[in-house]
Design a protein around this motif. Structure first.
Motif, PDB file in Angstrom:
ATOM      1  N   ASN A  73       0.863  -1.179   0.000  1.00 28.47           N
ATOM      2  CA  ASN A  73       0.000   0.000   0.000  1.00 28.47           C
ATOM      3  C   ASN A  73       0.895   1.223   0.000  1.00 28.47           C
ATOM      4  N   ASN A  74       0.914   1.943  -1.101  1.00 29.66           N
ATOM      5  CA  ASN A  74       1.807   3.099  -1.245  1.00 29.66           C
ATOM      6  C   ASN A  74       1.521   4.195  -0.226  1.00 29.66           C
ATOM      7  N   THR A  75       0.242   4.427   0.063  1.00 32.28           N
ATOM      8  CA  THR A  75      -0.132   5.489   1.003  1.00 32.28           C
ATOM      9  C   THR A  75       0.426   5.210   2.395  1.00 32.28           C
ATOM     10  N   ILE A  76       0.221   3.975   2.848  1.00 29.84           N
ATOM     11  CA  ILE A  76       0.729   3.602   4.179  1.00 29.84           C
ATOM     12  C   ILE A  76       2.254   3.707   4.220  1.00 29.84           C
ATOM     13  N   GLU A  77       2.922   3.236   3.161  1.00 32.12           N
ATOM     14  CA  GLU A  77       4.384   3.304   3.098  1.00 32.12           C
ATOM     15  C   GLU A  77       4.869   4.751   3.193  1.00 32.12           C
ATOM     16  N   LYS A  78       4.183   5.655   2.473  1.00 34.04           N
ATOM     17  CA  LYS A  78       4.585   7.067   2.495  1.00 34.04           C
ATOM     18  C   LYS A  78       4.387   7.683   3.877  1.00 34.04           C
ATOM     19  N   VAL A  79       3.252   7.359   4.505  1.00 28.61           N
ATOM     20  CA  VAL A  79       2.945   7.948   5.817  1.00 28.61           C
ATOM     21  C   VAL A  79       3.980   7.544   6.846  1.00 28.61           C
ATOM     22  N   THR A 114       6.924   6.462   6.471  1.00 28.37           N
ATOM     23  CA  THR A 114       8.301   6.826   6.124  1.00 28.37           C
ATOM     24  C   THR A 114       8.526   8.335   6.236  1.00 28.37           C
ATOM     25  N   ILE A 115       7.588   9.113   5.693  1.00 28.43           N
ATOM     26  CA  ILE A 115       7.763  10.568   5.648  1.00 28.43           C
ATOM     27  C   ILE A 115       7.550  11.209   7.020  1.00 28.43           C
ATOM     28  N   ALA A 116       6.526  10.772   7.757  1.00 32.91           N
ATOM     29  CA  ALA A 116       6.230  11.383   9.067  1.00 32.91           C
ATOM     30  C   ALA A 116       7.408  11.265  10.042  1.00 32.91           C
ATOM     31  N   PRO A 117       7.972  10.049  10.271  1.00 33.81           N
ATOM     32  CA  PRO A 117       9.139   9.975  11.159  1.00 33.81           C
ATOM     33  C   PRO A 117      10.343  10.743  10.623  1.00 33.81           C
ATOM     34  N   ALA A 118      10.501  10.769   9.276  1.00 33.31           N
ATOM     35  CA  ALA A 118      11.640  11.487   8.686  1.00 33.31           C
ATOM     36  C   ALA A 118      11.550  12.978   8.983  1.00 33.31           C
ATOM     37  N   ILE A 119      10.337  13.546   8.906  1.00 31.32           N
ATOM     38  CA  ILE A 119      10.156  14.976   9.184  1.00 31.32           C
ATOM     39  C   ILE A 119      10.476  15.276  10.648  1.00 31.32           C
ATOM     40  N   VAL A 120       9.936  14.439  11.563  1.00 32.70           N
ATOM     41  CA  VAL A 120      10.156  14.648  13.001  1.00 32.70           C
ATOM     42  C   VAL A 120      11.642  14.541  13.338  1.00 32.70           C
ATOM     43  N   LEU A 121      12.288  13.504  12.829  1.00 30.24           N
ATOM     44  CA  LEU A 121      13.711  13.308  13.120  1.00 30.24           C
ATOM     45  C   LEU A 121      14.567  14.418  12.519  1.00 30.24           C
ATOM     46  N   THR A 122      14.201  14.889  11.326  1.00 29.28           N
ATOM     47  CA  THR A 122      14.958  15.974  10.694  1.00 29.28           C
ATOM     48  C   THR A 122      14.892  17.242  11.543  1.00 29.28           C
ATOM     49  N   ILE A 123      13.698  17.563  12.040  1.00 29.79           N
ATOM     50  CA  ILE A 123      13.533  18.747  12.899  1.00 29.79           C
ATOM     51  C   ILE A 123      14.388  18.613  14.156  1.00 29.79           C
ATOM     52  N   LEU A 124      14.338  17.429  14.793  1.00 28.80           N
ATOM     53  CA  LEU A 124      15.126  17.202  16.011  1.00 28.80           C
ATOM     54  C   LEU A 124      16.622  17.326  15.732  1.00 28.80           C
ATOM     55  N   VAL A 125      17.064  16.733  14.625  1.00 31.03           N
ATOM     56  CA  VAL A 125      18.494  16.739  14.301  1.00 31.03           C
ATOM     57  C   VAL A 125      18.972  18.152  13.975  1.00 31.03           C
ATOM     58  N   VAL A 126      18.177  18.916  13.211  1.00 36.53           N
ATOM     59  CA  VAL A 126      18.583  20.269  12.824  1.00 36.53           C
ATOM     60  C   VAL A 126      18.695  21.168  14.051  1.00 36.53           C
ATOM     61  N   PHE A 127      17.658  21.164  14.913  1.00 33.86           N
ATOM     62  CA  PHE A 127      17.714  21.971  16.127  1.00 33.86           C
ATOM     63  C   PHE A 127      18.850  21.500  17.038  1.00 33.86           C
ATOM     64  N   GLY A 128      19.032  20.200  17.125  1.00 34.91           N
ATOM     65  CA  GLY A 128      20.120  19.663  17.936  1.00 34.91           C
ATOM     66  C   GLY A 128      21.483  20.045  17.398  1.00 34.91           C
ATOM     67  N   PHE A 129      21.618  20.086  16.079  1.00 29.10           N
ATOM     68  CA  PHE A 129      22.895  20.446  15.453  1.00 29.10           C
ATOM     69  C   PHE A 129      23.300  21.880  15.806  1.00 29.10           C
TER      70      PHE A 129
END
Length: 394
Positions: A172-178, A180-195
């Motif tokens: 299911n492409n929709t489930i795969e995108k959700v 994958t993208i949702a955790p990637a956005i959260v982790l990116t925000i955490l990593v950028v602010f942490g950096f």
């Protein structure tokens, strides 16, 4: 036959050997700790690691026995022409029990161990670190509780049943995108602010106005050196280390002559502090938990850490209602048998108190070191052309 297999099991024998070795080590450690009281028989502390390993082994054995009893009961029912145990239902109930026990365990961990977190941050960057830690912990806990509750609830709700068939969903492409993208956005925000936060914290550039303090570790003590009136620390060279010059300060440089050797680390509040960290033998680690400072002291590799203390010792004593409270400098590496001795009192004071304390400190260049370096003594120097100048004994 089954019992003989159990006795001959290599895994069981290995576990028994490890358990006996652990018990022997525990007993030997307690015997050594007894020291002078050798006439008293050593007492085994059964509340130690060996006790909990034994409890775990007994629980596993009990579960295995219960499983065998249920298996025999299942076979008995089938031999009588009855329906056997619904193992899917049993496993589903076990999942719910495991979920409830796990959630209670998480609650217990927060309530019991939650008070064992680091004390209130007493530095500017420490507040930022605590904020990052809190945000990360809250997000991960939300994900943990949601995923675990859904996981075990689905296992219980959708256990196998003869009345329904599971729907096979290969992709299911929709489930795969959700997911994958949702955790990637959260982790990116955490990593950028942490950096960006980490960049500010680890900025060790030596700026005008920084108070430079030398922190040198060796087995088993910290040596502290402050700059004198010129505000500049003299250079060091390991080849110059002697009994009197234990830090190897190079007195060919003018900035070395007014350096101060102190026993207690005094810090003025709201001033930028730069710790110059080095070790002389093995790896040590400068650890000041209230200030969220920790950095390894590595032989031959100078390291640095900058921070700004924000709460004086007097203010923290009032906050904690503890008139004897002191900040501390520890070693956070197990560096040898007397590792526990590597402690220094750290006292945060006002600027006026700091200057008053600084004026009372003795210079690193003491009489023993003058004699070793063939400098004139302090009395002879005073009779020379200037009281602030050291004469050479030629």
């Amino acid at each position: 036959m089954g019992f003989r297999k159990l006795i001959n099991s290599k895994k069981l024998l290995s576990f028994f050997a490890a358990f006996m070795l652990l018990g022997t080590n525990l007993l030997m450690a307690q015997t050594a700790a007894a020291g002078a009281a050798q006439e008293e028989a050593p007492k085994v502390d059964w509340t130690g690691v060996a006790y909990y390993v034994l409890i775990f082994f007994l629980i596993c054995l009990g579960v295995a026995i219960v499983g065998k009893i249920l298996k025999v009961y299942d076979l008995t029912l089938k031999m009588q022409g009855k329906k056997g145990i619904k193992w899917n239902t049993v496993m589903a109930v076990i999942c719910i029990v495991f979920l409830v026990a796990g959630l209670y365990g998480a609650y217990w961990s927060f309530t019991e161990q939650g008070s064992m977190t680091l004390p209130e941050a007493a530095s500017a960057h420490g507040v930022k670190i605590d904020e990052m830690f809190t945000v990360t912990t809250v997000l991960t806990m939300i994900v943990f509780f949601v995923t675990q509750i859904l996981l075990f609830t689905f296992l219980f709700q959708y256990r196998h049943s003869d009345k329904r068939r599971a729907h096979f969903l290969p992709h299911n492409n929709t489930i795969e995108k959700v997911w994958t993208i949702a955790p990637a956005i959260v982790l990116t925000i955490l990593v950028v602010f942490g950096f960006f936060t980490w960049q500010k914290i680890m900025n060790s550039e030596n700026l005008t106005g920084d108070i430079n303090i030398d922190v040198t570790g060796h087995q088993f003590a910290w040596e502290l050196r402050y700059p004198g009136k010129d505000g500049v620390l003299g250079p060091k060279d390991f080849r110059l280390v002697t009994g009197a010059n234990n830090l190897g300060v190079n007195f060919k440089k003018k900035s070395s002559f007014d350096d101060l050797k102190v026993d207690t680390m005094y810090l003025p509040v709201n001033k930028s502090i730069r710790l110059n960290i080095l070790a002389q033998d093995v790896i040590h680690s400068v650890y000041m938990p209230h200030f969220r400072v920790q950095l390894n002291a590595v032989p031959g590799l100078p390291t640095f850490f900058k921070f700004t203390p924000t709460i004086t010792t007097a203010e923290m004593r009032t906050k904690l209602d503890d008139p004897k409270f002191e900040y501390s400098l520890y070693c956070n590496k197990i560096c040898g048998g007397s590792h526990y001795n590597m402690q220094k009192v750290v006292r945060v004071v006002t600027e006026a108190e700091y200057q008053s304390w600084l004026s009372r400190q003795k210079p690193y260049l003491n009489d023993a070191l003058r004699k070793e370096l063939h400098f004139a003594s302090a009395d002879n120097a005073q009779s020379g052309a200037s009281t602030n100048r050291l004469a050479l004994n030629n």
